[in-house]
Design an enzyme around this catalytic site. Structure first.
Site, PDB file in Angstrom:
ATOM      1  N   LEU A  59       0.839  -1.192   0.000  1.00  0.00           N
ATOM      2  CA  LEU A  59       0.000   0.000   0.000  1.00  0.00           C
ATOM      3  C   LEU A  59       0.876   1.243   0.000  1.00  0.00           C
ATOM      4  CD1 LEU A  59      -2.399  -1.033   2.870  1.00  0.00           C
ATOM      5  CD2 LEU A  59      -2.966  -0.942   0.456  1.00  0.00           C
ATOM      6  N   CYS A  60       0.454   2.247  -0.708  1.00  0.00           N
ATOM      7  CA  CYS A  60       1.130   3.531  -0.690  1.00  0.00           C
ATOM      8  C   CYS A  60       0.117   4.558  -0.195  1.00  0.00           C
ATOM      9  CB  CYS A  60       1.633   3.885  -2.085  1.00  0.00           C
ATOM     10  SG  CYS A  60       2.515   5.449  -2.128  1.00  0.00           S
TER      11      CYS A  60
END
Length: 142
Positions: free
Chosen positions: A67-68
């Protein structure tokens, strides 16, 4: 208890947790249970945990199984951005559920690099999300 989210530490490490987030009703993710591993650093809550997904989620802020998200960034120069030690496991899971499973707009689908012919776009988009739900539901803990 929270609706649609759960997490617990693994038997052999208090720093490694297995978490589940249920795809909310009324979204393309409905019916899916998405599994992830949360790894907390030794200095948690001063530093953010690492989240690893166990299945693909079509989303512009998901890269492979990572995830960013701003909420996992260490120390921002702005007081309202980035990680804060006030985030609990519950807060993390609720934010992930609402962020990851919002109804995707065509712009977000395009940002996720989902390319389909315009005539078949809505069917192909549904298929992409249905495949993600099927993959999530086929995950087995080891």
């Amino acid at each position: 208890p929270l609706v649609g989210v759960s997490a617990a530490p693994l038997d052999d490490s208090i720093y490694t947790w297995h978490a589940n987030i249920r795809g909310p009703e009324g979204t393309l993710y409905h019916g899916g249970v998405f599994h992830m591993q949360i790894t907390f650093p030794k200095n948690y809550p001063c530093s953010p945990p690492d989240i690893q997904l166990f299945s693909d989620i079509p989303h512009p802020n998901v890269f492979g199984r990572r995830l960013c998200l701003d909420m996992f960034e260490k120390h921002s120069s702005l007081w309202y951005e980035g990680w804060t030690s006030a985030y609990t496991v519950e807060a993390i899971l609720i934010q992930l559920q609402s962020f990851l499973f919002e109804v995707p707009s065509k712009k977000k689908v395009a940002a996720a690099k989902v390319k389909v012919a315009s005539d078949d776009a809505s069917i192909a988009e549904r298929d992409i999300y249905r495949d993600a739900v099927d993959e999530a539901n086929s995950f087995k803990c080891t």
